[in-house]
Write a protein that holds these residues in place. Structure first.
Motif, PDB file in Angstrom:
ATOM      1  N   PRO A   1       0.839  -1.206   0.000  1.00 38.43           N
ATOM      2  CA  PRO A   1       0.000   0.000   0.000  1.00 38.43           C
ATOM      3  C   PRO A   1       0.875   1.258   0.000  1.00 38.43           C
ATOM      4  CG  PRO A   1      -0.646  -1.538   1.748  1.00 38.43           C
ATOM      5  CD  PRO A   1       0.664  -2.006   1.210  1.00 38.43           C
ATOM      6  N   THR A   2       0.462   2.248  -0.754  1.00 38.29           N
ATOM      7  CA  THR A   2       1.144   3.528  -0.707  1.00 38.29           C
ATOM      8  C   THR A   2       0.497   4.402   0.367  1.00 38.29           C
ATOM      9  OG1 THR A   2      -0.287   4.636  -2.311  1.00 38.29           O
ATOM     10  CG2 THR A   2       1.528   3.303  -3.196  1.00 38.29           C
ATOM     11  N   TRP A   3       1.049   5.573   0.613  1.00 39.73           N
ATOM     12  CA  TRP A   3       0.500   6.449   1.638  1.00 39.73           C
ATOM     13  C   TRP A   3      -0.875   6.981   1.271  1.00 39.73           C
ATOM     14  CZ3 TRP A   3      -0.737  11.402   0.217  1.00 39.73           C
ATOM     15  CH2 TRP A   3      -0.168  11.891  -0.974  1.00 39.73           C
ATOM     16  N   ARG A   4      -1.221   6.892  -0.020  1.00 44.25           N
ATOM     17  CA  ARG A   4      -2.522   7.398  -0.452  1.00 44.25           C
ATOM     18  C   ARG A   4      -3.679   6.522   0.013  1.00 44.25           C
ATOM     19  NH1 ARG A   4       1.174   8.252  -4.271  1.00 44.25           N
ATOM     20  NH2 ARG A   4       1.430  10.377  -5.077  1.00 44.25           N
ATOM     21  N   LEU A   5      -3.441   5.214   0.158  1.00 42.04           N
ATOM     22  CA  LEU A   5      -4.523   4.319   0.552  1.00 42.04           C
ATOM     23  C   LEU A   5      -5.057   4.647   1.941  1.00 42.04           C
ATOM     24  CD1 LEU A   5      -6.260   1.918  -0.299  1.00 42.04           C
ATOM     25  CD2 LEU A   5      -4.526   0.399   0.686  1.00 42.04           C
ATOM     26  N   PRO A   6      -4.237   4.770   2.976  1.00 40.55           N
ATOM     27  CA  PRO A   6      -4.802   5.149   4.280  1.00 40.55           C
ATOM     28  C   PRO A   6      -5.420   6.548   4.288  1.00 40.55           C
ATOM     29  CG  PRO A   6      -2.405   5.096   4.376  1.00 40.55           C
ATOM     30  CD  PRO A   6      -2.811   4.463   3.078  1.00 40.55           C
ATOM     31  N   VAL A   7      -4.892   7.457   3.453  1.00 37.73           N
ATOM     32  CA  VAL A   7      -5.492   8.792   3.381  1.00 37.73           C
ATOM     33  C   VAL A   7      -6.911   8.699   2.818  1.00 37.73           C
ATOM     34  CG1 VAL A   7      -5.353  11.020   2.215  1.00 37.73           C
ATOM     35  CG2 VAL A   7      -3.303  10.018   3.238  1.00 37.73           C
ATOM     36  N   VAL A   8      -7.084   7.916   1.737  1.00 36.83           N
ATOM     37  CA  VAL A   8      -8.422   7.738   1.167  1.00 36.83           C
ATOM     38  C   VAL A   8      -9.344   7.057   2.162  1.00 36.83           C
ATOM     39  CG1 VAL A   8      -9.727   6.582  -0.660  1.00 36.83           C
ATOM     40  CG2 VAL A   8      -7.574   7.735  -1.208  1.00 36.83           C
ATOM     41  N   ALA A   9      -8.820   6.050   2.879  1.00 32.81           N
ATOM     42  CA  ALA A   9      -9.643   5.351   3.873  1.00 32.81           C
ATOM     43  C   ALA A   9     -10.088   6.308   4.978  1.00 32.81           C
ATOM     44  CB  ALA A   9      -8.856   4.185   4.460  1.00 32.81           C
ATOM     45  N   ALA A  10      -9.187   7.184   5.435  1.00 26.88           N
ATOM     46  CA  ALA A  10      -9.557   8.144   6.473  1.00 26.88           C
ATOM     47  C   ALA A  10     -10.605   9.124   5.965  1.00 26.88           C
ATOM     48  CB  ALA A  10      -8.317   8.888   6.950  1.00 26.88           C
ATOM     49  N   ALA A  11     -10.476   9.567   4.714  1.00 26.06           N
ATOM     50  CA  ALA A  11     -11.450  10.498   4.148  1.00 26.06           C
ATOM     51  C   ALA A  11     -12.829   9.859   4.043  1.00 26.06           C
ATOM     52  CB  ALA A  11     -10.982  10.972   2.776  1.00 26.06           C
ATOM     53  N   LEU A  12     -12.887   8.599   3.606  1.00 26.59           N
ATOM     54  CA  LEU A  12     -14.169   7.902   3.517  1.00 26.59           C
ATOM     55  C   LEU A  12     -14.782   7.689   4.894  1.00 26.59           C
ATOM     56  CD1 LEU A  12     -13.370   5.263   0.735  1.00 26.59           C
ATOM     57  CD2 LEU A  12     -14.751   7.335   0.532  1.00 26.59           C
ATOM     58  N   SER A  13     -13.944   7.450   5.903  1.00 27.07           N
ATOM     59  CA  SER A  13     -14.466   7.297   7.269  1.00 27.07           C
ATOM     60  C   SER A  13     -15.142   8.573   7.741  1.00 27.07           C
ATOM     61  CB  SER A  13     -13.324   6.916   8.217  1.00 27.07           C
ATOM     62  OG  SER A  13     -12.731   5.713   7.827  1.00 27.07           O
ATOM     63  N   LEU A  14     -14.536   9.722   7.416  1.00 32.19           N
ATOM     64  CA  LEU A  14     -15.155  10.989   7.787  1.00 32.19           C
ATOM     65  C   LEU A  14     -16.498  11.173   7.075  1.00 32.19           C
ATOM     66  CD1 LEU A  14     -12.070  13.384   7.788  1.00 32.19           C
ATOM     67  CD2 LEU A  14     -13.311  12.486   9.771  1.00 32.19           C
ATOM     68  N   VAL A  15     -16.571  10.767   5.805  1.00 25.73           N
ATOM     69  CA  VAL A  15     -17.821  10.878   5.055  1.00 25.73           C
ATOM     70  C   VAL A  15     -18.913  10.037   5.705  1.00 25.73           C
ATOM     71  CG1 VAL A  15     -18.941  10.369   2.859  1.00 25.73           C
ATOM     72  CG2 VAL A  15     -16.693  11.457   2.897  1.00 25.73           C
ATOM     73  N   VAL A  16     -18.536   8.796   6.111  1.00 27.10           N
ATOM     74  CA  VAL A  16     -19.512   7.908   6.750  1.00 27.10           C
ATOM     75  C   VAL A  16     -20.020   8.506   8.053  1.00 27.10           C
ATOM     76  CG1 VAL A  16     -19.815   5.652   7.841  1.00 27.10           C
ATOM     77  CG2 VAL A  16     -18.642   5.841   5.646  1.00 27.10           C
ATOM     78  N   LEU A  17     -19.125   9.150   8.806  1.00 27.87           N
ATOM     79  CA  LEU A  17     -19.531   9.739  10.079  1.00 27.87           C
ATOM     80  C   LEU A  17     -20.419  10.963   9.890  1.00 27.87           C
ATOM     81  CD1 LEU A  17     -16.199   9.483  12.122  1.00 27.87           C
ATOM     82  CD2 LEU A  17     -18.265   8.088  12.385  1.00 27.87           C
ATOM     83  N   VAL A  18     -20.164  11.726   8.826  1.00 28.05           N
ATOM     84  CA  VAL A  18     -20.912  12.976   8.614  1.00 28.05           C
ATOM     85  C   VAL A  18     -22.273  12.692   7.980  1.00 28.05           C
ATOM     86  CG1 VAL A  18     -20.934  15.157   7.332  1.00 28.05           C
ATOM     87  CG2 VAL A  18     -18.855  14.385   8.498  1.00 28.05           C
ATOM     88  N   VAL A  19     -22.295  11.828   6.958  1.00 29.80           N
ATOM     89  CA  VAL A  19     -23.549  11.550   6.238  1.00 29.80           C
ATOM     90  C   VAL A  19     -24.406  10.601   7.082  1.00 29.80           C
ATOM     91  CG1 VAL A  19     -24.578  10.612   4.146  1.00 29.80           C
ATOM     92  CG2 VAL A  19     -22.428  11.912   4.033  1.00 29.80           C
ATOM     93  N   PRO A  20     -25.629  10.952   7.422  1.00 30.82           N
ATOM     94  CA  PRO A  20     -26.477  10.123   8.288  1.00 30.82           C
ATOM     95  C   PRO A  20     -27.118   8.966   7.522  1.00 30.82           C
ATOM     96  CG  PRO A  20     -27.654  12.109   7.672  1.00 30.82           C
ATOM     97  CD  PRO A  20     -26.294  12.242   7.080  1.00 30.82           C
ATOM     98  N   LEU A  21     -26.363   7.918   7.312  1.00 30.31           N
ATOM     99  CA  LEU A  21     -26.882   6.723   6.664  1.00 30.31           C
ATOM    100  C   LEU A  21     -27.113   5.645   7.705  1.00 30.31           C
ATOM    101  CD1 LEU A  21     -24.581   6.659   3.506  1.00 30.31           C
ATOM    102  CD2 LEU A  21     -26.935   7.505   3.674  1.00 30.31           C
ATOM    103  N   HIS A  22     -28.220   4.866   7.563  1.00 28.27           N
ATOM    104  CA  HIS A  22     -28.545   3.824   8.531  1.00 28.27           C
ATOM    105  C   HIS A  22     -28.820   2.518   7.786  1.00 28.27           C
ATOM    106  CE1 HIS A  22     -28.821   6.729  11.812  1.00 28.27           C
ATOM    107  NE2 HIS A  22     -29.527   7.516  10.990  1.00 28.27           N
ATOM    108  N   PRO A  23     -28.391   1.414   8.364  1.00 26.59           N
ATOM    109  CA  PRO A  23     -27.532   1.339   9.562  1.00 26.59           C
ATOM    110  C   PRO A  23     -26.092   1.684   9.213  1.00 26.59           C
ATOM    111  CG  PRO A  23     -27.988  -0.856   8.761  1.00 26.59           C
ATOM    112  CD  PRO A  23     -28.810   0.080   7.878  1.00 26.59           C
ATOM    113  N   VAL A  24     -25.354   2.176  10.187  1.00 25.11           N
ATOM    114  CA  VAL A  24     -23.981   2.660   9.965  1.00 25.11           C
ATOM    115  C   VAL A  24     -23.049   1.517   9.596  1.00 25.11           C
ATOM    116  CG1 VAL A  24     -22.027   3.819  11.031  1.00 25.11           C
ATOM    117  CG2 VAL A  24     -24.340   4.622  11.488  1.00 25.11           C
ATOM    118  N   TRP A  25     -23.242   0.380  10.273  1.00 30.00           N
ATOM    119  CA  TRP A  25     -22.280  -0.721  10.030  1.00 30.00           C
ATOM    120  C   TRP A  25     -22.371  -1.244   8.605  1.00 30.00           C
ATOM    121  CZ3 TRP A  25     -23.870  -5.560   8.600  1.00 30.00           C
ATOM    122  CH2 TRP A  25     -25.212  -5.867   8.767  1.00 30.00           C
TER     123      TRP A  25
END
Length: 453
Positions: free
Chosen positions: A21-45
């Protein structure tokens, strides 16, 4: 400077490429995690599982689309020879045989003592093109270095995952000892040649022992140079002129035992001796004499037969550049015996060692009569200026007083060793760092001018 070039065929890669993995993969994963936390989708899991699955699929696809490292051509250019006090360059050339631009990273197996500017490189290789990366070497230790492996990482199109593989790329770098006395050697060669052709100098005119020619007497000539028979025939004073003899033999015996492992001015004694060996070889061969080398400790480790060809200095340097002092007692008797067996002609023997009284009494002094009978012997050693400063210091506390006493005792032992060596017929050159080579060359020129060989 000559360079050795090694290519990298696919058949010489080691191991299969692995996903990295390059350094970009964890950066993209962190960005998607923030999107999941901000956007109110149910169920979260469920959202987390779906996003992770999509990211994993994209990463696997990126890895599958990445070019295999074995298909990338790589060439490494290494300097063949690098003097210790100079700089050199390493170049990596990467070729891309495909239609897509590649992002490539390299990591080379360069020893830390080569002091490379960087052991890693990042290149962007155009389609069907080549790219080059360079780094500078400034070695801190002499010897032979053999970098064998290099790691190549090729990133995928999305640069999230890369393929990485190790490849065999054998190479060799030789780091030679520095020839710091090169300028001093040229000065002495020029001075000796001026004396040889009979020009006036501070040391006189027409020195040497081999007859050269007759000429008219001048006010600067010695009466003992007058040729009375030629004077009677010409009815005017005629003198003989002489030139220094040629084709004499100078054998350099380099001690590589434990005594030469000590450091003076943060440089091993062996390295100071190597500089003097190179200077004496250069001076002797340029003046028509034959110089050779015998390096030894408990055994003879290198031999260069005497010669006066242009490449003799290179041969001597090549024979000793990889020598490291062994922590063993040197066998002078064995070294002298092998030297006498190999070279029977009368020669100037220059022994490079350290003048430690106890070691000399047990090793060099008993063996010296073997060679002093038939050869002219010079013992060369480098003197530690720090010990001299300690002996001359004015102590103000107990520790410095003990250090001064030890320094004074050490210098007294050194003087006794020098006196014993001279009593056995040897000439001793004991000089500080930077002066050993010039003073030794002066001693050789005095021997040559006075015809003691």
């Amino acid at each position: 400077m000559a360079c050795s070039t090694a290519s990298w065929p696919p058949s010489r890669c080691r191991g299969s490429p692995v996903p990295v993995p390059t350094w970009r993969l964890p950066v993209v994963a962190a960005a998607l995690s923030l999107v999941v936390l901000v956007v109110p989708l149910h169920p979260v899991w469920v959202t987390v599982v779906v996003v992770d699955a999509l990211l994993l699929a994209v990463a696997i696809g990126d890895w599958l689309l990445a070019v295999r490292p074995a298909t990338v051509s790589v060439t490494r250019e290494l300097p063949g020879v690098v003097p210790l006090d100079s700089r050199a360059e390493v170049a990596w050339r990467v070729g891309n045989p495909g239609p897509r631009r590649l992002n490539v990273r390299l990591a080379d197996e360069l020893a830390p003592s080569l002091r490379a500017g960087s052991r890693r490189a990042r290149l962007v290789v155009p389609p069907d093109g080549r790219a080059t990366a360079r780094t500078e070497l400034q070695p801190s230790r002499r010897g032979r270095f053999r970098p064998n492996e290099i790691v190549v990482r090729v990133e995928g199109p999305l640069r999230l995952v890369a393929r990485q593989g190790r490849r065999l790329l054998p190479g060799s770098i030789r780091v030679y000892p520095p020839f710091r006395s090169r300028d001093e050697a040229e000065l002495r060669i020029n001075k000796a040649r001026i004396l040889e052709v009979g020009l006036r100098s501070a040391q006189g005119r027409g020195g040497g022992t081999e007859f050269d020619s007759l000429r008219d007497y001048s006010i600067d000539d010695e009466f003992r140079r007058i040729d009375w028979a030629a004077t009677a025939r010409a009815s005017r004073p005629i003198v003989r002129t002489y030139r220094a003899e040629r084709n004499q033999t100078v054998l350099l015996l380099l001690d590589a035992g434990r005594l030469m492992a000590g450091r003076v001015d943060d440089v091993p004694r062996l390295d100071h001796a190597m500089d003097a060996v190179m200077m004496l070889t250069a001076v002797a061969t340029r003046l028509g004499d034959r110089a050779g080398l015998v390096a030894f400790d408990q055994r003879v480790r290198a031999v260069v037969p005497p010669g006066h060809s242009r490449d003799q200095l290179s041969r001597v340097t090549e024979a000793m550049y990889a020598l490291e002092p062994e922590l063993v007692e040197s066998d002078y008797r064995g070294a002298f015996a092998e030297t006498l067996a190999r070279f029977r002609r009368r020669a100037l023997l220059v022994v490079f060692t350290e003048l430690a009284e106890q070691a000399m009494a047990e090793t060099l002094l008993p063996a010296l009569p073997l060679v002093a009978r038939d050869h002219l012997v010079v013992v060369a050693s480098v003197r530690d200026p720090e010990v001299v400063r300690w002996a001359r210091s004015s102590p103000t506390e107990g520790g410095t007083a003990y250090r001064k006493a030890a320094a004074v005792a050490g210098l007294d032992e050194r003087r006794r060793t020098v006196a014993r060596l001279r009593g056995l017929g040897a000439t001793v050159v004991d000089a500080p760092p930077g002066r050993l080579a010039p003073e030794l060359a002066d001693a050789y020129l005095r021997v040559k001018a006075t015809g003691r060989l």
